[in-house]
Design a protein around this motif. Structure first.
Motif, PDB file in Angstrom:
ATOM      1  N   VAL A  10       0.901  -1.056   0.325  1.00 10.76           N
ATOM      2  CA  VAL A  10      -0.155  -0.397   0.294  1.00 10.76           C
ATOM      3  C   VAL A  10       0.554   1.215  -0.050  1.00 10.76           C
ATOM      4  CG1 VAL A  10      -1.570   1.185   1.419  1.00 10.76           C
ATOM      5  CG2 VAL A  10      -1.724  -1.076   1.474  1.00 10.76           C
ATOM      6  N   GLU A  11       1.183   2.055  -1.235  1.00 13.55           N
ATOM      7  CA  GLU A  11       1.590   2.810  -0.940  1.00 13.55           C
ATOM      8  C   GLU A  11       0.459   4.153  -0.162  1.00 13.55           C
ATOM      9  OE1 GLU A  11       4.135   4.045  -2.656  1.00 13.55           O
ATOM     10  OE2 GLU A  11       3.846   1.734  -3.220  1.00 13.55           O
ATOM     11  N   THR A  18       3.668  -2.844   3.913  1.00 14.38           N
ATOM     12  CA  THR A  18       3.373  -3.965   3.173  1.00 14.38           C
ATOM     13  C   THR A  18       2.635  -5.210   4.386  1.00 14.38           C
ATOM     14  OG1 THR A  18       5.531  -4.163   2.024  1.00 14.38           O
ATOM     15  CG2 THR A  18       4.923  -6.315   2.280  1.00 14.38           C
ATOM     16  N   ILE A  19       1.456  -5.750   4.048  1.00 13.37           N
ATOM     17  CA  ILE A  19       1.344  -6.142   5.081  1.00 13.37           C
ATOM     18  C   ILE A  19       1.566  -7.934   5.024  1.00 13.37           C
ATOM     19  CG2 ILE A  19      -1.058  -7.373   5.940  1.00 13.37           C
ATOM     20  CD1 ILE A  19      -2.243  -4.351   4.438  1.00 13.37           C
ATOM     21  N   PHE A  20       2.647  -8.700   5.228  1.00 10.14           N
ATOM     22  CA  PHE A  20       2.571  -9.405   4.973  1.00 10.14           C
ATOM     23  C   PHE A  20       1.993 -10.746   6.282  1.00 10.14           C
ATOM     24  CE2 PHE A  20       4.867  -8.052   9.085  1.00 10.14           C
ATOM     25  CZ  PHE A  20       5.094  -9.525   9.752  1.00 10.14           C
ATOM     26  N   ALA A  21       0.924 -10.054   7.213  1.00  8.19           N
ATOM     27  CA  ALA A  21      -0.008 -11.311   7.367  1.00  8.19           C
ATOM     28  C   ALA A  21      -0.554 -10.790   8.088  1.00  8.19           C
ATOM     29  CB  ALA A  21       0.982 -12.568   8.773  1.00  8.19           C
ATOM     30  N   ARG A  25      -7.640 -12.960  13.859  1.00  2.00           N
ATOM     31  CA  ARG A  25      -7.564 -12.384  15.140  1.00  2.00           C
ATOM     32  C   ARG A  25      -5.596 -11.850  15.008  1.00  2.00           C
ATOM     33  NH1 ARG A  25      -5.931 -18.003  17.990  1.00  2.00           N
ATOM     34  NH2 ARG A  25      -6.212 -16.585  19.521  1.00  2.00           N
ATOM     35  N   TYR A  26      -5.032 -11.687  14.278  1.00  6.61           N
ATOM     36  CA  TYR A  26      -3.890 -10.160  13.458  1.00  6.61           C
ATOM     37  C   TYR A  26      -3.221 -10.166  12.517  1.00  6.61           C
ATOM     38  CZ  TYR A  26      -1.055 -14.766  12.794  1.00  6.61           C
ATOM     39  OH  TYR A  26      -0.472 -15.347  11.932  1.00  6.61           O
ATOM     40  N   VAL A  27      -2.362  -9.008  12.024  1.00  8.32           N
ATOM     41  CA  VAL A  27      -2.490  -8.530  11.768  1.00  8.32           C
ATOM     42  C   VAL A  27      -1.008  -8.378  11.581  1.00  8.32           C
ATOM     43  CG1 VAL A  27      -2.027  -6.534   9.726  1.00  8.32           C
ATOM     44  CG2 VAL A  27      -4.630  -7.539  10.127  1.00  8.32           C
ATOM     45  N   GLY A  28       0.218  -8.267  10.311  1.00 12.76           N
ATOM     46  CA  GLY A  28       1.512  -8.286  10.651  1.00 12.76           C
ATOM     47  C   GLY A  28       2.472  -7.298   9.647  1.00 12.76           C
ATOM     48  N   PHE A  98       8.031  -2.413  11.623  1.00 11.49           N
ATOM     49  CA  PHE A  98       7.322  -4.131  12.261  1.00 11.49           C
ATOM     50  C   PHE A  98       6.135  -3.724  12.881  1.00 11.49           C
ATOM     51  CE2 PHE A  98      11.328  -5.729  10.784  1.00 11.49           C
ATOM     52  CZ  PHE A  98      10.762  -6.483   9.887  1.00 11.49           C
ATOM     53  N   GLU A  99       5.314  -3.852  13.126  1.00 13.63           N
ATOM     54  CA  GLU A  99       3.988  -3.215  13.858  1.00 13.63           C
ATOM     55  C   GLU A  99       3.160  -4.379  13.239  1.00 13.63           C
ATOM     56  OE1 GLU A  99      -0.504  -1.739  11.529  1.00 13.63           O
ATOM     57  OE2 GLU A  99       0.774  -0.142  12.363  1.00 13.63           O
ATOM     58  N   VAL A 100       2.862  -5.190  14.151  1.00 18.25           N
ATOM     59  CA  VAL A 100       2.054  -6.725  14.962  1.00 18.25           C
ATOM     60  C   VAL A 100       0.947  -6.022  15.533  1.00 18.25           C
ATOM     61  CG1 VAL A 100       1.775  -8.255  15.286  1.00 18.25           C
ATOM     62  CG2 VAL A 100       4.363  -7.899  14.871  1.00 18.25           C
ATOM     63  N   SER A 101      -0.806  -6.020  15.327  1.00 20.20           N
ATOM     64  CA  SER A 101      -1.860  -5.611  15.893  1.00 20.20           C
ATOM     65  C   SER A 101      -3.209  -6.579  15.900  1.00 20.20           C
ATOM     66  CB  SER A 101      -2.052  -4.020  14.663  1.00 20.20           C
ATOM     67  OG  SER A 101      -2.899  -4.798  14.047  1.00 20.20           O
TER      68      SER A 101
END
Length: 123
Positions: A10-11, A18-21, A25-28, A98-101
């Motif tokens: 996503v620009e 970059t969403i890699f997961a 239950r979660y997003v990386g 890195f963002e995990v949410s």
């Protein structure tokens, strides 16, 4: 939940992500923030996130108690941002974060945004 094609790039006006997961239950994500740029001053009603600064230097403006505080972050630092906590990231150098949410990606209440994006409201 439908299967997603990953990664999703996503620009953004401040760089990109970059969403890699992405599960129920979660997003990386990996955020790439260009030096001198800032994300909006925002909070989330439900979303709970932790950021890890993998490279670069940034200032994290975050609400603690009922006051805004600046946290100088360097590579290897991390911070948990709970729901309802106002926050903004300012990149002093090019940053990789890195963002995990939790998965509520649309849960963004923008209070200020220097790029004039929709959804920004006066405090």
């Amino acid at each position: 939940m439908a299967e997603r094609q990953l990664p999703v790039k996503v620009e953004k006006p401040w760089g990109g992500e970059t969403i890699f997961a992405w599960t129920d239950r979660y997003v990386g994500k990996i955020l790439h923030v260009k030096a001198g740029h800032s994300l909006s001053l925002q909070y989330h009603r439900v979303k709970d996130e932790t950021i890890y600064l993998a490279a670069g230097r940034m200032d994290l403006e975050v609400e603690e108690g009922q006051q805004m505080r600046r946290v100088d972050m360097a590579s290897g630092d991390f911070y948990r941002i709970r729901p309802e906590v106002k926050h903004r990231m300012h990149a002093r150098e090019d940053c990789t974060i890195f963002e995990v949410s939790t998965p509520e990606l649309d849960d963004v209440v923008r209070l200020e945004d220097k790029y004039g994006r929709e959804g920004t409201s006066a405090p």
